[in-house]
Design a protein around this motif. Structure first.
Motif, PDB file in Angstrom:
ATOM      1  N   GLY A   1       0.816  -1.211   0.000  1.00 51.84           N
ATOM      2  CA  GLY A   1       0.000   0.000   0.000  1.00 51.84           C
ATOM      3  C   GLY A   1       0.848   1.259   0.000  1.00 51.84           C
ATOM      4  O   GLY A   1       0.523   2.245  -0.669  1.00 51.84           O
ATOM      5  N   PHE A   2       1.968   1.222   0.729  1.00 49.47           N
ATOM      6  CA  PHE A   2       2.889   2.359   0.754  1.00 49.47           C
ATOM      7  C   PHE A   2       3.524   2.571  -0.619  1.00 49.47           C
ATOM      8  O   PHE A   2       3.666   3.704  -1.084  1.00 49.47           O
ATOM      9  N   ASP A   3       3.906   1.455  -1.284  1.00 45.93           N
ATOM     10  CA  ASP A   3       4.469   1.556  -2.631  1.00 45.93           C
ATOM     11  C   ASP A   3       3.458   2.146  -3.604  1.00 45.93           C
ATOM     12  O   ASP A   3       3.807   2.963  -4.474  1.00 45.93           O
ATOM     13  N   ALA A   4       2.197   1.723  -3.484  1.00 49.57           N
ATOM     14  CA  ALA A   4       1.154   2.250  -4.371  1.00 49.57           C
ATOM     15  C   ALA A   4       0.945   3.741  -4.149  1.00 49.57           C
ATOM     16  O   ALA A   4       0.693   4.495  -5.093  1.00 49.57           O
TER      17      ALA A   4
ATOM     18  N   VAL B   1       9.096  11.347  -6.810  1.00 46.34           N
ATOM     19  CA  VAL B   1       9.396  10.430  -5.710  1.00 46.34           C
ATOM     20  C   VAL B   1       9.346   8.986  -6.188  1.00 46.34           C
ATOM     21  O   VAL B   1      10.179   8.161  -5.820  1.00 46.34           O
ATOM     22  N   GLN B   2       8.359   8.658  -7.028  1.00 45.15           N
ATOM     23  CA  GLN B   2       8.223   7.290  -7.515  1.00 45.15           C
ATOM     24  C   GLN B   2       9.431   6.877  -8.342  1.00 45.15           C
ATOM     25  O   GLN B   2       9.892   5.731  -8.277  1.00 45.15           O
ATOM     26  N   THR B   3       9.984   7.829  -9.120  1.00 47.35           N
ATOM     27  CA  THR B   3      11.146   7.514  -9.939  1.00 47.35           C
ATOM     28  C   THR B   3      12.357   7.175  -9.078  1.00 47.35           C
ATOM     29  O   THR B   3      13.050   6.176  -9.311  1.00 47.35           O
ATOM     30  N   ILE B   4      12.612   7.987  -8.059  1.00 47.90           N
ATOM     31  CA  ILE B   4      13.771   7.760  -7.187  1.00 47.90           C
ATOM     32  C   ILE B   4      13.572   6.513  -6.335  1.00 47.90           C
ATOM     33  O   ILE B   4      14.435   5.633  -6.260  1.00 47.90           O
ATOM     34  N   TYR B   5      12.408   6.436  -5.687  1.00 55.99           N
ATOM     35  CA  TYR B   5      12.132   5.305  -4.786  1.00 55.99           C
ATOM     36  C   TYR B   5      12.063   3.990  -5.556  1.00 55.99           C
ATOM     37  O   TYR B   5      12.655   2.982  -5.151  1.00 55.99           O
ATOM     38  N   GLY B   6      11.345   4.003  -6.686  1.00 48.55           N
ATOM     39  CA  GLY B   6      11.202   2.780  -7.465  1.00 48.55           C
ATOM     40  C   GLY B   6      12.523   2.308  -8.048  1.00 48.55           C
ATOM     41  O   GLY B   6      12.835   1.112  -8.031  1.00 48.55           O
TER      42      GLY B   6
END
Length: 225
Positions: free
Chosen positions: A96-99, A107-112
């Motif tokens: 759920g946190f990833d979604a 943020v999604q680019t760096i974290y992913g």
């Protein structure tokens, strides 16, 4: 003779001190980074105690004590996170946190990207050796690199490898190169051996290095191909 003896002792002392100093720098960096994560929460906690009990807050408001508290807090949080990640409910919470982060573009680019890199380095490679030697920064000079992905070049169909090249002695920084697969020198090193080689500046290393294909004799190169 006395002057030579003094010089020898100084050099011996320096050579004995350097490994301890490098080890301390690495540990200081890692511990400082971990303590920095928990420092804001510890600071807020000590501030709240200072307002309620000024005497106790003054006793706790010491640099070394705040550092230890922040470090213990971070290590405890990491342990709890690892424990949750190995439970079904924890995996659901992380999904759920990833979604949630996936909805934030930057943020999604760096974290992913970082999460995929950690997952790739933890898994055993298929079809290509993980630890390789790469010509960098010029041909004839070799560095240790980690293959993170293999791609196919359009038009030529040539296989290209994405190779992460960490720096010494801090492997958290480095370079990313896209190298033809046939220009990589495979090794039988494990990740632990490669990291020890990088952090130690080459002092901790196997006795032999694998020869690149270009360095082999012509007959051996043909057989190898």
């Amino acid at each position: 003779m006395r002057r030579l003896r003094i010089k020898r002792y100084l050099i011996t002392g320096l050579l004995t001190f350097i490994p301890l100093w490098v080890t301390w720098l690495v540990f200081k960096f890692v511990l400082g980074m971990l303590a920095g994560i928990g420092a804001p929460l510890v600071g807020a906690f000590v501030g709240a105690i200072s307002r309620a009990w000024p005497g106790l807050g003054e006793s706790l408001n010491r640099g070394w004590l705040l550092f230890i508290l922040a470090l213990v807090l971070t290590l405890g949080a990491l342990y709890l996170l690892g424990w949750l990640a190995n439970r079904v409910i924890g995996q659901r919470l992380l999904d759920g946190f990833d979604a949630l982060l996936a909805r934030i573009p930057l943020v999604q680019t760096i974290y992913g990207g970082t999460k995929k890199l950690m997952a790739v380095l933890q898994q055993k490679p298929t079809g290509v050796q993980r630890v390789v030697l790469v010509d960098f920064p010029r041909r004839g000079m070799k560095v240790v690199g980690f293959v993170t992905r293999v791609m196919t070049e359009e038009g030529t169909g040539r296989e290209m490898a994405a190779v992460y090249i960490p720096t010494t002695p801090n492997p958290t920084g480095g370079y990313l190169e896209v190298v033809p697969l046939d220009e990589l020198t495979p090794t039988d090193w494990t990740m632990d051996q490669a990291m020890a080689f990088i952090i130690s500046g080459g002092a901790v290393a196997p006795d032999t290095l694998p020869a690149s294909v270009t360095a082999l004799p012509r007959d051996d190169a043909k057989d190898h191909a």
